[in-house]
Design a protein around this motif. Structure first.
Motif, short mmCIF file in Angstrom:
data_model
loop_
_atom_site.label_atom_id
_atom_site.label_comp_id
_atom_site.label_asym_id
_atom_site.label_seq_id
_atom_site.Cartn_x
_atom_site.Cartn_y
_atom_site.Cartn_z
N GLY A 106 82.31 -4.62 -78.94
CA GLY A 106 83.45 -5.46 -78.60
C GLY A 106 83.07 -6.87 -78.19
N LEU A 107 84.11 -7.69 -78.02
CA LEU A 107 83.99 -9.09 -77.62
C LEU A 107 84.81 -9.29 -76.36
CD1 LEU A 107 83.20 -12.10 -78.22
CD2 LEU A 107 85.31 -12.23 -79.57
N SER A 108 84.22 -9.96 -75.37
CA SER A 108 84.94 -10.29 -74.14
C SER A 108 84.36 -11.59 -73.61
CB SER A 108 84.83 -9.14 -73.12
OG SER A 108 85.89 -9.22 -72.19
N GLY A 109 84.64 -11.91 -72.34
CA GLY A 109 84.13 -13.15 -71.76
C GLY A 109 85.24 -14.15 -71.52
N HIS A 110 84.92 -15.44 -71.65
CA HIS A 110 85.87 -16.50 -71.32
C HIS A 110 87.10 -16.40 -72.22
CE1 HIS A 110 82.67 -19.33 -69.33
NE2 HIS A 110 82.82 -18.18 -68.70
N LEU A 111 88.23 -16.14 -71.60
CA LEU A 111 89.47 -15.93 -72.35
C LEU A 111 89.88 -17.13 -73.18
CD1 LEU A 111 91.50 -14.01 -69.65
CD2 LEU A 111 91.37 -13.32 -72.05
N ALA A 112 89.70 -18.33 -72.64
CA ALA A 112 90.13 -19.53 -73.36
C ALA A 112 89.38 -19.68 -74.68
CB ALA A 112 89.94 -20.77 -72.50
N ILE A 113 88.09 -19.33 -74.69
CA ILE A 113 87.31 -19.42 -75.93
C ILE A 113 87.82 -18.41 -76.94
CG2 ILE A 113 85.03 -19.17 -76.96
CD1 ILE A 113 83.81 -20.06 -74.35
N ILE A 114 88.01 -17.16 -76.51
CA ILE A 114 88.45 -16.11 -77.42
C ILE A 114 89.81 -16.44 -78.02
CG2 ILE A 114 89.12 -13.68 -77.55
CD1 ILE A 114 86.95 -13.12 -75.43
N ILE A 115 90.72 -16.94 -77.20
CA ILE A 115 92.05 -17.31 -77.69
C ILE A 115 91.96 -18.46 -78.68
CG2 ILE A 115 94.24 -18.33 -76.95
CD1 ILE A 115 94.04 -16.52 -74.46
N ALA A 116 91.09 -19.44 -78.41
CA ALA A 116 90.92 -20.55 -79.36
C ALA A 116 90.37 -20.05 -80.69
CB ALA A 116 90.00 -21.61 -78.77
N LEU A 117 89.38 -19.15 -80.64
CA LEU A 117 88.82 -18.61 -81.88
C LEU A 117 89.89 -17.93 -82.72
CD1 LEU A 117 85.48 -17.12 -80.45
CD2 LEU A 117 85.75 -19.22 -81.79
N MET A 118 90.82 -17.25 -82.06
CA MET A 118 91.95 -16.65 -82.77
C MET A 118 92.88 -17.72 -83.32
SD MET A 118 92.88 -13.55 -80.16
CE MET A 118 91.73 -12.22 -79.81
N GLY A 119 93.09 -18.78 -82.53
CA GLY A 119 94.01 -19.84 -82.92
C GLY A 119 93.63 -20.54 -84.21
#
Length: 344
Positions: free
Chosen positions: A246-259
């Motif tokens: 899985g992938l976790s960590g800094h939420l803002a980065i993960i959300i940007a990668l999805m964006g």
């Protein structure tokens, strides 16, 4: 008048945030039409109890950037390998496409009624705001938990990240991305960094960060979110590495990668279509077709994460809401480092 820099009409900006994050006036007015929640006693709120919700608010904005050399510059900013970099000058960030404000609640993402993005003008700080539609003013300013900027630059410089809002004066600087520069620092500025991943207490989970902590490659092999969310350049090819879980960590980065899977200026569509749902990435398994191609300029997203402690119908005052510390010290770190945000 509607302004793309604000995300809402300037006439509705009468309640300004004070230094504590609440509005300077208007915070004791009526309700918004937000998500309904049960009433809690003051003692429950002070104890950080009375809620089982794992929730937060977030917005994804896309910067409009002028990559032409500014006065005094001989050429567009590049790194030492001649990859185009995000500008260092705030003047180059000429606008933004504000996104919808969303609420993440127990793995489900949906628009957050009563909330919007507000920035007085480019070069000034922006915030998620709660709008009192009856009074036609902002009456709540949820505290910011994390804010980060992610740029997709090119196939040779696939993703770089910095803490904070890169469009603000003096917020970021370019450093040479090599091991010899780990101790290089500029007070008050955040350096651009490659994505870095650290292992955690769950084997095979990659915890992404913007601190250059860990390694610039995933913890586990055969990650399901490579190349869909994270470029193939970050793949772990070590034979002895565990299988990715899985992938976790800094939420803002993960959300940007999805964006980045949203078409330009419409990053919010990814979340309107619920492509991230209960820890599963339901979008394409391939890299986004909206990433910059050879010869194209970088694409930059800014994500702000706010705590979700404001109760509907209550003033923006800690006496009437769950303490911000419950979110910032307990709930949010738990989501980032004790859960798996994207499985596989």
């Amino acid at each position: 008048m509607f302004s793309a820099a604000t995300g809402y009409t300037l006439a509705q900006a009468s309640g300004k945030p004070n230094k504590h994050g609440s509005s300077s006036h208007g915070s004791r007015r009526g309700t918004t039409d937000g998500h309904s929640r049960g009433t809690k006693t003051k003692s429950q709120k002070q104890a950080g109890q009375g809620t089982s919700r794992n929730s937060f608010l977030f917005v994804v904005n896309e910067f409009q950037v002028n990559y032409e050399p500014l006065q005094g510059q001989g050429h567009t900013l590049t790194d030492q390998w001649l990859n185009t970099m995000p500008p260092q000058q705030a003047e180059a960030y000429v606008g933004e496409s504000p996104g919808t404000v969303f609420r993440y609640e127990d793995g489900v993402v949906s628009p957050a009624p009563g909330y919007c993005w507000y920035r007085p003008a480019m070069g000034q700080e922006g915030r998620i705001a709660r709008l009192n539609q009856a009074a036609n003013e902002f009456d709540g300013w949820p505290a910011v938990y994390r804010a980060q900027t992610v740029f997709a630059c090119s196939a040779l410089l696939p993703m770089i990240v910095a803490h904070g809002d890169a469009s603000l004066p003096g917020s970021t600087f370019m450093r040479r991305n090599c091991p010899c520069d780990h101790d290089y620092d500029v007070p008050g500025c955040s350096p651009w960094s490659y994505l870095h991943f650290t292992p955690g207490h769950v084997g095979g989970v990659s915890y992404v960060n913007a601190d250059s902590s860990g390694n610039p490659w995933a913890v586990g092999q055969q990650a399901s979110w490579i190349p869909s969310l994270v470029p193939s350049a970050y793949k772990n090819t070590t034979p002895s590495a565990p299988h990715s879980s899985g992938l976790s960590g800094h939420l803002a980065i993960i959300i940007a990668l999805m964006g980045f899977h949203g078409r330009p200026r419409h990053a919010s569509n990814v979340f309107l279509e619920q492509r991230w749902h209960r820890g599963q990435w339901l979008g394409s398994s391939r890299a986004s077709s909206y990433l910059p191609k050879l010869g194209e300029t970088p694409r930059g997203l800014f994500v702000q994460i706010c705590v979700d402690n404001l109760e509907d119908g209550q003033p923006d005052d800690e006496e009437f809401n769950l303490p911000v510390s419950f979110w910032s010290e307990t709930l949010m770190p738990g989501l980032e480092y004790r859960t798996i945000l994207v499985h596989g």
